[in-house]
Design an enzyme around this catalytic site. Structure first.
Site, mmCIF file in Angstrom:
data_model
loop_
_atom_site.group_PDB
_atom_site.id
_atom_site.type_symbol
_atom_site.label_atom_id
_atom_site.label_comp_id
_atom_site.label_asym_id
_atom_site.label_seq_id
_atom_site.Cartn_x
_atom_site.Cartn_y
_atom_site.Cartn_z
ATOM 1 N N ASP A 67 0.859 -1.176 0.000
ATOM 2 C CA ASP A 67 0.000 0.000 0.000
ATOM 3 C C ASP A 67 0.902 1.234 0.000
ATOM 4 O O ASP A 67 1.164 1.832 1.040
ATOM 5 C CB ASP A 67 -0.885 -0.040 1.246
ATOM 6 C CG ASP A 67 -2.027 0.953 1.177
ATOM 7 O OD1 ASP A 67 -2.330 1.438 0.081
ATOM 8 O OD2 ASP A 67 -2.628 1.236 2.238
ATOM 9 N N LYS A 167 -7.463 2.747 -7.241
ATOM 10 C CA LYS A 167 -8.479 2.619 -6.197
ATOM 11 C C LYS A 167 -9.197 3.954 -5.998
ATOM 12 O O LYS A 167 -8.646 4.994 -6.406
ATOM 13 C CB LYS A 167 -7.826 2.142 -4.891
ATOM 14 C CG LYS A 167 -6.636 2.989 -4.423
ATOM 15 C CD LYS A 167 -5.868 2.292 -3.327
ATOM 16 C CE LYS A 167 -4.747 3.175 -2.817
ATOM 17 N NZ LYS A 167 -3.890 2.524 -1.811
ATOM 18 N N HIS A 168 -10.414 3.981 -5.468
ATOM 19 C CA HIS A 168 -11.234 2.923 -4.887
ATOM 20 C C HIS A 168 -12.562 2.920 -5.644
ATOM 21 O O HIS A 168 -13.378 3.824 -5.414
ATOM 22 C CB HIS A 168 -11.497 3.148 -3.412
ATOM 23 C CG HIS A 168 -10.256 3.417 -2.587
ATOM 24 N ND1 HIS A 168 -9.630 4.636 -2.546
ATOM 25 C CD2 HIS A 168 -9.535 2.596 -1.773
ATOM 26 C CE1 HIS A 168 -8.584 4.584 -1.722
ATOM 27 N NE2 HIS A 168 -8.505 3.348 -1.244
ATOM 28 N N HIS A 180 -12.697 2.694 7.007
ATOM 29 C CA HIS A 180 -11.973 1.895 8.001
ATOM 30 C C HIS A 180 -12.782 1.793 9.294
ATOM 31 O O HIS A 180 -12.591 0.865 10.076
ATOM 32 C CB HIS A 180 -10.609 2.520 8.314
ATOM 33 C CG HIS A 180 -9.648 2.435 7.174
ATOM 34 N ND1 HIS A 180 -9.669 3.317 6.130
ATOM 35 C CD2 HIS A 180 -8.644 1.554 6.910
ATOM 36 C CE1 HIS A 180 -8.702 3.000 5.276
ATOM 37 N NE2 HIS A 180 -8.074 1.939 5.717
ATOM 38 N N ASP A 249 -10.821 -3.872 -1.351
ATOM 39 C CA ASP A 249 -10.210 -3.187 -0.217
ATOM 40 C C ASP A 249 -10.256 -4.167 0.954
ATOM 41 O O ASP A 249 -10.965 -5.183 0.915
ATOM 42 C CB ASP A 249 -10.960 -1.885 0.078
ATOM 43 C CG ASP A 249 -10.068 -0.831 0.738
ATOM 44 O OD1 ASP A 249 -8.968 -1.189 1.214
ATOM 45 O OD2 ASP A 249 -10.468 0.345 0.781
#
Length: 488
Positions: A67, A167-168, A180, A249
């Site tokens: 990442d 992403k995303h 998250h 993810d």
């Protein structure tokens, strides 16, 4: 039969792990067909090439991802701060060759660590300035600008023999929640999503990107499930002509962990059309993380997939299709011949990205830094000490948790900075959307008109009562370049 199904499930799983050496359970799973691993900050050491070699000894076809975006998000330089420009800086410079060169340099660094999949760049169009998880990770708020720089960065990465994973999908730029910790809902008209937020993804698909990462966001018009688990949303990606690897993810993020669970998320993501399941960072549960959280999360996903394959609720053909896409990507990378990276000057790009307003660059002999940035998140190490350290040099610096600090604590920090000598620098990252940061700026302006604000978040759209510098990344190289500007 169970061994065969276990190997099939392993072939679409991409876990993270704890530590700087491969645990035995991970090596055993790699020998039993595990697709590969994802590196995070806790895995980084001087022995990265040896670690990657050990993983590939267990499985020569293993995909090793990281990442790594540059700017505010780094794993390879998590201890000291990124020395690459971030996306917002590249968007501010708006030089396609700078973005392509940055992608190539990122690929060079990844390959040196034995990594062959970079989880970047971010193709989100950051249209909500409150966004707590994207912000300066995006090239900007204009779809066309994001599209051209995402394409250029992908080209740079993939010319270096490394796969890019944009992403995303379908776009995390218009949310003020962090997936998250919660499940964001995008209430935009679908025509806006199609015209604005999907445009960069169409561009990178047309340019040949190898992989696309899903977002844990809900678009109610397209169904109640988050995109990662939603066949309607993932079908839109395939309808663009994308036949590469769809990577989820992290399934251990709260948006999935605390709703359908890691196992349920794994089965639903595969059924929806995902190919490679990122089980992600085993520190995601925070203080609740157990010493063997990495293996627990992996097994939660694997065992649920095997059970669903066994009882027929998850079609075997779908998982075999996903496995074949993952294997095809691994074979492509094994055969890749990278283009040599050209000489690269990250600081020169960052200097071009700085925006100086007022007498911000007036010469100073020393800096006294008051670090009032928000607390770190799982995605971005927002409060990393290396930014203030590089900015202050040998001078004074103090960390102030401005959202929680009492009036007395704020006064004490400002008094100490003033007493230290040198120019007071207020380091912030959300001066227009965090009332506490703006209040502190006003307080400092009332005490010291010679102070300067250094903003490492989204650029200031209005005015501040002090001179300021928009740096657009919380990185070491940004702090060093700003310091060069302030110290004469």
């Amino acid at each position: 039969m169970s061994d065969e199904l276990t190997r099939l499930a392993n072939s679409v799983l991409w876990p993270g792990f704890l530590g700087t050496e491969a645990p035995e359970w991970l090596l055993a799973e790699l020998r039993d067909g595990l697709a590969g691993v994802v590196y995070f900050g806790q895995n980084i050491s001087d022995g990265m090439p040896e670690l990657s070699a050990a993983l590939r000894e267990a499985n020569p076809g293993a995909l090793i991802g990281i990442d790594e975006e540059g700017g505010s998000v780094t794993r390879l330089e998590s201890a000291t701060g990124s020395t690459l420009p971030g996306a917002a800086q590249l968007g501010a410079v708006d030089d396609i060759e700078a973005s392509r060169a940055t992608g190539a340099e990122l690929a060079r660094r990844a390959r040196a660590a034995g990594v062959d999949v970079v989880l970047g760049p971010v193709a989100d169009v950051n249209t909500d300035p409150r966004n707590p998880v994207i912000g300066v990770r995006s090239f900007g708020a204009d779809a066309a600008l994001v599209a051209r720089h995402a394409v250029a960065t992908v080209d740079g990465i993939q010319s270096g023999g490394v796969s890019a994973c944009v992403k995303h999908f379908p776009g995390h730029g218009d949310t003020h929640l962090d997936s998250h910790h919660a499940l964001p809902v995008i209430t935009l008209d679908t025509s806006v999503i199609e015209d604005v937020h999907l445009e960069p993804f169409r561009a990178v698909v047309a340019a040949g990107v190898d992989a696309v990462m899903t977002a844990h966001i809900v678009v109610p018009a397209w169904g109640e499930k988050p995109a990662t688990l939603n066949p309607v949303v993932l079908g839109k990606l395939r309808a663009m002509g994308f036949d590469g690897v769809i990577i989820t993810d992290a399934l251990d993020m709260a948006a999935i962990r605390e709703s359908v669970g890691i196992g349920g998320g794994a089965v639903q993501a595969l059924a929806a059309g995902a190919d490679l399941l990122c089980i992600g960072n085993p520190t995601n549960p925070g203080s609740a993380a157990l010493p063997d959280q990495d293996e627990r999360d992996f097994l939660a996903a694997r065992e649920t997939i095997v059970a669903a394959l066994r009882d027929g609720t998850l079609p075997r053909e779908r998982v075999e299709q996903a496995r074949d896409r993952v294997r095809a990507l691994a074979a492509k990378l094994q055969a890749a011949t990278p283009t040599a990276a050209a000489p690269y000057d990250a600081a020169a790009i960052v200097r071009r990205a700085l925006r100086v307003v007022g007498e911000a660059d007036a010469a100073a002999s020393a800096l006294a830094v008051v670090d009032a940035r928000r607390r770190s998140t799982l995605a971005v190490d927002s409060a990393a000490g290396y930014v203030a350290e590089a900015l202050a040099g040998d001078g004074f610096r103090v960390r102030l948790d401005v959202e929680r600090a009492s009036d007395a604590e704020r006064d004490a920090a400002l008094d100490a900075a003033s007493a230290a000598g040198g120019r007071v620098v207020l380091l912030v990252d959300r001066p227009e959307v965090e009332p506490a940061q703006r209040a502190l700026i006003d307080q400092v302006a009332g005490r010291d008109a010679g102070a300067v604000v250094v903003n490492v978040g989204l650029p200031v759209r209005g005015e501040l009562p002090l001179p300021f510098i928009d740096a657009a990344a919380a990185s070491r190289v940004s702090a060093e370049v700003v310091r060069e500007l302030l110290i004469r």
